[in-house]
Write a protein that holds these residues in place. Structure first.
Motif, PDB file in Angstrom:
ATOM      1  N   GLU A  37       5.442  15.401 -15.768  1.00 36.20           N
ATOM      2  CA  GLU A  37       4.188  14.718 -15.440  1.00 36.20           C
ATOM      3  C   GLU A  37       3.836  15.186 -14.024  1.00 36.20           C
ATOM      4  O   GLU A  37       3.903  16.379 -13.747  1.00 36.20           O
ATOM      5  N   GLU A  38       3.545  14.293 -13.068  1.00 33.99           N
ATOM      6  CA  GLU A  38       3.278  14.792 -11.710  1.00 33.99           C
ATOM      7  C   GLU A  38       4.569  15.297 -11.059  1.00 33.99           C
ATOM      8  O   GLU A  38       4.566  16.255 -10.293  1.00 33.99           O
ATOM      9  N   ASP A  39       5.678  14.625 -11.378  1.00 35.83           N
ATOM     10  CA  ASP A  39       6.992  15.082 -10.920  1.00 35.83           C
ATOM     11  C   ASP A  39       7.798  15.551 -12.122  1.00 35.83           C
ATOM     12  O   ASP A  39       7.460  15.236 -13.261  1.00 35.83           O
ATOM     13  N   HIS A  40       8.874  16.300 -11.852  1.00 34.67           N
ATOM     14  CA  HIS A  40       9.692  16.791 -12.969  1.00 34.67           C
ATOM     15  C   HIS A  40      10.170  15.625 -13.837  1.00 34.67           C
ATOM     16  O   HIS A  40      10.101  15.677 -15.053  1.00 34.67           O
ATOM     17  N   LEU A  41      10.667  14.560 -13.176  1.00 35.93           N
ATOM     18  CA  LEU A  41      11.100  13.382 -13.926  1.00 35.93           C
ATOM     19  C   LEU A  41      10.411  12.134 -13.387  1.00 35.93           C
ATOM     20  O   LEU A  41      10.325  11.931 -12.183  1.00 35.93           O
ATOM     21  N   ARG A  42       9.921  11.319 -14.301  1.00 33.32           N
ATOM     22  CA  ARG A  42       9.446   9.978 -13.965  1.00 33.32           C
ATOM     23  C   ARG A  42      10.232   9.057 -14.883  1.00 33.32           C
ATOM     24  O   ARG A  42       9.962   8.999 -16.084  1.00 33.32           O
ATOM     25  N   ILE A  43      11.234   8.382 -14.309  1.00 30.02           N
ATOM     26  CA  ILE A  43      12.102   7.522 -15.109  1.00 30.02           C
ATOM     27  C   ILE A  43      11.581   6.097 -14.992  1.00 30.02           C
ATOM     28  O   ILE A  43      11.311   5.631 -13.881  1.00 30.02           O
ATOM     29  N   GLN A  44      11.435   5.370 -16.112  1.00 26.76           N
ATOM     30  CA  GLN A  44      11.001   3.976 -15.994  1.00 26.76           C
ATOM     31  C   GLN A  44      11.798   3.058 -16.903  1.00 26.76           C
ATOM     32  O   GLN A  44      12.231   3.437 -17.982  1.00 26.76           O
ATOM     33  N   VAL A  45      12.003   1.847 -16.424  1.00 27.03           N
ATOM     34  CA  VAL A  45      12.634   0.805 -17.225  1.00 27.03           C
ATOM     35  C   VAL A  45      11.699  -0.397 -17.224  1.00 27.03           C
ATOM     36  O   VAL A  45      11.202  -0.801 -16.170  1.00 27.03           O
ATOM     37  N   ILE A  46      11.394  -0.932 -18.408  1.00 23.24           N
ATOM     38  CA  ILE A  46      10.523  -2.110 -18.513  1.00 23.24           C
ATOM     39  C   ILE A  46      11.329  -3.281 -19.080  1.00 23.24           C
ATOM     40  O   ILE A  46      12.124  -3.101 -19.999  1.00 23.24           O
ATOM     41  N   ARG A  47      11.124  -4.463 -18.502  1.00 25.49           N
ATOM     42  CA  ARG A  47      11.778  -5.677 -18.993  1.00 25.49           C
ATOM     43  C   ARG A  47      10.733  -6.756 -19.216  1.00 25.49           C
ATOM     44  O   ARG A  47       9.682  -6.760 -18.585  1.00 25.49           O
ATOM     45  N   SER A  48      11.072  -7.699 -20.074  1.00 23.05           N
ATOM     46  CA  SER A  48      10.194  -8.836 -20.322  1.00 23.05           C
ATOM     47  C   SER A  48      10.311  -9.835 -19.164  1.00 23.05           C
ATOM     48  O   SER A  48      11.405 -10.028 -18.637  1.00 23.05           O
ATOM     49  N   GLY A  49       9.203 -10.461 -18.766  1.00 24.41           N
ATOM     50  CA  GLY A  49       9.255 -11.479 -17.711  1.00 24.41           C
ATOM     51  C   GLY A  49       9.551 -10.900 -16.338  1.00 24.41           C
ATOM     52  O   GLY A  49       9.527  -9.674 -16.141  1.00 24.41           O
ATOM     53  N   LEU A  50       9.811 -11.784 -15.380  1.00 26.08           N
ATOM     54  CA  LEU A  50      10.095 -11.338 -14.010  1.00 26.08           C
ATOM     55  C   LEU A  50      11.567 -10.936 -13.912  1.00 26.08           C
ATOM     56  O   LEU A  50      12.442 -11.787 -13.742  1.00 26.08           O
ATOM     57  N   ALA A  51      11.840  -9.646 -14.023  1.00 29.37           N
ATOM     58  CA  ALA A  51      13.232  -9.188 -14.059  1.00 29.37           C
ATOM     59  C   ALA A  51      13.369  -7.849 -13.365  1.00 29.37           C
ATOM     60  O   ALA A  51      13.998  -6.923 -13.876  1.00 29.37           O
ATOM     61  N   LEU A  52      12.765  -7.754 -12.182  1.00 28.20           N
ATOM     62  CA  LEU A  52      12.860  -6.492 -11.440  1.00 28.20           C
ATOM     63  C   LEU A  52      14.310  -6.194 -11.058  1.00 28.20           C
ATOM     64  O   LEU A  52      14.715  -5.030 -11.025  1.00 28.20           O
ATOM     65  N   ASP A  53      15.087  -7.251 -10.796  1.00 27.52           N
ATOM     66  CA  ASP A  53      16.486  -7.040 -10.414  1.00 27.52           C
ATOM     67  C   ASP A  53      17.279  -6.392 -11.537  1.00 27.52           C
ATOM     68  O   ASP A  53      18.003  -5.426 -11.320  1.00 27.52           O
ATOM     69  N   GLU A  54      17.124  -6.918 -12.774  1.00 22.95           N
ATOM     70  CA  GLU A  54      17.819  -6.310 -13.910  1.00 22.95           C
ATOM     71  C   GLU A  54      17.313  -4.891 -14.141  1.00 22.95           C
ATOM     72  O   GLU A  54      18.081  -3.989 -14.445  1.00 22.95           O
ATOM     73  N   GLY A  55      16.002  -4.718 -13.994  1.00 24.42           N
ATOM     74  CA  GLY A  55      15.404  -3.391 -14.181  1.00 24.42           C
ATOM     75  C   GLY A  55      15.975  -2.406 -13.179  1.00 24.42           C
ATOM     76  O   GLY A  55      16.321  -1.278 -13.534  1.00 24.42           O
ATOM     77  N   TRP A  56      16.119  -2.831 -11.927  1.00 27.64           N
ATOM     78  CA  TRP A  56      16.656  -1.940 -10.905  1.00 27.64           C
ATOM     79  C   TRP A  56      18.121  -1.596 -11.205  1.00 27.64           C
ATOM     80  O   TRP A  56      18.524  -0.437 -11.119  1.00 27.64           O
ATOM     81  N   ALA A  57      18.916  -2.616 -11.584  1.00 24.28           N
ATOM     82  CA  ALA A  57      20.333  -2.368 -11.878  1.00 24.28           C
ATOM     83  C   ALA A  57      20.460  -1.326 -12.989  1.00 24.28           C
ATOM     84  O   ALA A  57      21.292  -0.403 -12.913  1.00 24.28           O
ATOM     85  N   GLU A  58      19.599  -1.443 -14.004  1.00 20.73           N
ATOM     86  CA  GLU A  58      19.682  -0.518 -15.134  1.00 20.73           C
ATOM     87  C   GLU A  58      19.250   0.893 -14.740  1.00 20.73           C
ATOM     88  O   GLU A  58      19.925   1.872 -15.037  1.00 20.73           O
TER      89      GLU A  58
END
Lengths: 379, 178
Positions: A147-168
Motif C-alpha cells: 500500500e503506501e508502505d511495504h507493510l501495513r499491519i492492523q488488528v481490529i477488536r470489538s469495543g474499547l480494547a486498544l490494549d489487547e490490540g496492541w499486545a496482539e
C-alpha cells in the motif's frame, strides 16, 4: 490466487459472521464499535512503494508472503493477490475494513524494472503487484502489502480494547520481523514513505457511535476538543470518508517521540473515555429532557427500516444508527445490538450483492437493501 | 495627479503616520527614488521570456537544488519529495536529514527522536536498565515538547488548549519516577 497457508481459499470467508469487530460486545460497546491498531513497516534496502518499479514490488510481495505464511501468526492465514481479484471481491474487503480504498484501487508502477538495478523486467509481471493477508478465524488481523508502505499491519477488536490490540500486534510484528529486515534508524525509528508516520509507525483508532452528540448538536464541539488533543477525526471508511450513521473514527496523529505505551495510555485511559462520557451525558440529557423527541427518532427509524421499499446505503446507515441507539437505551427490546452491527455491513453494496449472489445496479440494490432489512428486522 | 516635487505625473503614493497624524505624499518615479522609496523596475517582456519561460520550455531550467541534493540510492530529489509528500527510500532520511528534521519536528508536536520499540534483530529488545533510562528520556522529551506547545498556545491566545497543556504538565510532574 488466495492461499490459506499454501492452500487455496475463498477470499470472503464466512462473510456473514466471521468479523469479530461486529460482535457488538467488548468494553464500552454502547459507544465504542471497534478499536484498531496499525503499524507501518518497510523493508530495508528497497525503495518505498510509490518509487518502486513493478519488479521491486513483486520482490517485496514474495518476501512478505513467504514470511507471513510461515510465521505462525494465526490459526489460518488467507492470502490474496489483489491485482488478480475482481473489483467485487476487492470492494468486499474494503467494506470489511480489511483493506483501504486506496489499496483496492492500486496504483500502477511508473516503470517495470527495479530502481536499484535498472534493466529489463522479467516477462509477465503484473501491473500493480499488491496483496493482503487476513487472519482467520475472526479477521482480527490483516496485513496490506505494497500500500503506501511495504507493510501495513492492523488488528481490529470489538469495543474499547486498544490494549489487547496492541499486545496482539506487538507479537505479530516481532514474528514477522524475525524473518524480514525492517528499515529503522536510531533517530527516526521505523522509516515510512511519509514522514508523518515515522517513529513508532503506530496509529491507534477507535470507531465511536455518537448519535447522542449528533442529536444534541454538540458533535462539532466534541470533534474540536479531540482535534485540540491532537487527534484526527475521520468517517466510517477512514480517510476522506463521511461519518456514515454517526460513526466517527478518532486516532492519534503523531507517531514520533512517544512510546507505544504512552500513545496507548493517552488514548485508552484519558482521551477516549472523555469522549465516551460526553456521548453518555448527551444520551442521558435526551432521555430526561427530550424523551419524546428521542423516541420519535428511534421508532421513526425502525418504522422506515421495517416498511420502506427503497433504501440507499446512506439512508439505511442513518436509520440503523438510530435503531442501534434505541437498542442500547432499551427502547427497542427484541433486536440484538449484534444484528444491527451486522446489518451495517450487509447493506453495503458489495456485501448486498454477495448475500444475494447476483450483480445489481444501483436501483436494484435499493430494492434489495430494503427487502433484506425488512426480513431481518421484522419482529 | 501631479508629483509633489515636480510637474511629472505622480505614480507613487507614500502613506506614513507621524505623531498619530496621517501624512500622504504623491511622487513621480524619479522623485520617489531620490527620496529613497524603492520602486520595482519593470521587467521587460524579453527579459521575462529569456529568463523565466524559455529555459522551462526547453528543459534547461536551472536545478532548484544543488546537484548533490538527490538520494544516491533511489535518485529522488528533495524538490520531488516536496511536491508529492512521500520519500523515495529509507536512505532518503539520511540524505535529506537536515531538511527533514524541522519538518518532522513540526509534524510530531516538537518531537525530534524516536522513543519506543525497535527491531529485535538489531538488538531492539531493551534490558530493564535501558528501559528505565528510556522512560526517563521519554518523560524529559515529553516535558520539553509540552512546554513548547504551551508557549505557542499562549502566544496564539488559545487559552483552552493552554489550560489542558498545563494540566498535562502538572500530571507529568506528579508522576515523577525519581
Amino acid at each position: 490466487m488466495p492461499h490459506s497457508a499454501g492452500q487455496p481459499h475463498d477470499p470472503s470467508p464466512a462473510f456473514e459472521n466471521g468479523t469479530e469487530w461486529l460482535r457488538g460486545d467488548g468494553p464500552a460497546s454502547d459507544v465504542v464499535m471497534s478499536s484498531r491498531v496499525r503499524l507501518a513497516r518497510n523493508l530495508a534496502g528497497l525503495p518505498f512503494v510509490h518509487r518502486a518499479g513493478a519488479a521491486d514490488r513483486v520482490h517485496v510481495l514474495d518476501l512478505v508472503r513467504a514470511q507471513v505464511l510461515k510465521a505462525g501468526l494465526c490459526e489460518k492465514i488467507m492470502w490474496a493477490n489483489l491485482h488478480e481479484l475482481g473489483s467485487a471481491e476487492r470492494s468486499l474487503l474494503v467494506e470489511r475494513h480489511l483493506i483501504s480504498k486506496q489499496h483496492a484501487k492500486g496504483k500502477p508502477a511508473s516503470h517495470p524494472g527495479s530502481v536499484l538495478a535498472p534493466g529489463p523486467a522479467p516477462a509477465g509481471i503484473p501491473d500493480d503487484p499488491r496483496g493482503v493477508a487476513v487472519g482467520l478465524p475472526g479477521e482480527r488481523l490483516s496485513i496490506m502489502v505494497n500500500e503506501e508502505d511495504h507493510l501495513r499491519i492492523q488488528v481490529i477488536r470489538s469495543g474499547l480494547a486498544l490494549d489487547e490490540g496492541w499486545a496482539e500486534i506487538d507479537q505479530i510484528d516481532d514474528k514477522i520481523e524475525a524473518g524480514l529486515d525492517y528499515a529503522f534508524s536510531q533517530r527516526f525509528g521505523y522509516l515510512t514513505a511519509c514522514p508523518t508516520n515515522v517513529g513508532t509507525g503506530l496509529r491507534m483508532s477507535v470507531m465511536l457511535h455518537l448519535p447522542g452528540l449528533k442529536l444534541t448538536g454538540d458533535i462539532e464541539k466534541a470533534k474540536r476538543a479531540a482535534q485540540d488533543m491532537n487527534l484526527a477525526v475521520r468517517g466510517f471508511y477512514g480517510e476522506g470518508s463521511d461519518a456514515a450513521g454517526d460513526f466517527y473514527q478518532f486516532s492519534n496523529q503523531t507517531t514520533l517521540g512517544k512510546s507505544e505505551k504512552v500513545i496507548l495510555q493517552d488514548l485508552q485511559q484519558e482521551i477516549v473515555p472523555q469522549i465516551i462520557e460526553y456521548e453518555r451525558v448527551a444520551r442521558r440529557t435526551l432521555q430526561s429532557k427530550r424523551a419524546t423527541a428521542l423516541e420519535d427518532q428511534v421508532y421513526r427509524a425502525y418504522g422506515t427500516l421495517t416498511h420502506a421499499r427503497l433504501l440507499t446505503t446512506e439512508e439505511a446507515m442513518q436509520m440503523l444508527s438510530h435503531v442501534r441507539l434505541g437498542v442500547v437505551l432499551g427502547l427497542i427490546k427484541h433486536v440484538e445490538q449484534r444484528l444491527v452491527n451486522q446489518l451495517m455491513l450487509l447493506i453495503q453494496p458489495a456485501h448486498l450483492q454477495r448475500v444475494l449472489s447476483r450483480e445489481m445496479d444501483q436501483e436494484q440494490r435499493r430494492v434489495a437493501r430494503a427487502s433484506l432489512l425488512r426480513a431481518k428486522l421484522a419482529g | 495627479m501631479k508629483c509633489d516635487h515636480c510637474d511629472n505625473e505622480a505614480t507613487v503614493r507614500e502613506v506614513t503616520m507621524k505623531n498619530g497624524a496621517r501624512i500622504e505624499r504623491h511622487l513621480c518615479e524619479q522623485c520617489a527614488q531620490q527620496h529613497g522609496i524603492g520602486v520595482q523596475p519593470q521587467v521587460s517582456i524579453d527579459e521575462l521570456i529569456g529568463k523565466y519561460v524559455l529555459p522551462h520550455v526547453l528543459g534547461q531550467a536551472a536545478p532548484q537544488t544543488p546537484k548533490g541534493n538527490s538520494c544516491p540510492t533511489c535518485r529522488m530529489g528533495y524538490a520531488e519529495f516536496k511536491q508529492g509528500g512521500l520519500l523515495g527510500c529509507p536512505d532518503c532520511y539520511k540524505t535529506f536529514e537536515n531538511q527533514l528534521a524541522p519538518l518532522i519536528e513540526r509534524a510530531h508536536e516538537g518531537a525530534t527522536h524516536h522513543i519506543g520499540k525497535g527491531p529485535r534483530r538489531r538488538g531492539g529488545g531493551p534490558s530493564p536498565q535501558a528501559s528505565l533510562t528510556a522512560q526517563l528520556q521519554e518523560r524529559a522529551a515529553r516535558l520539553r515538547a509540552i512546554r513548547k506547545q504551551l508557549d505557542e498556545a499562549v502566544k496564539a491566545e488559545q487559552y483552552e488548549k493552554a489550560a489542558r497543556l498545563r494540566d498535562e504538565l502538572r500530571k507529568l510532574d506528579e508522576a515523577n519516577p525519581a
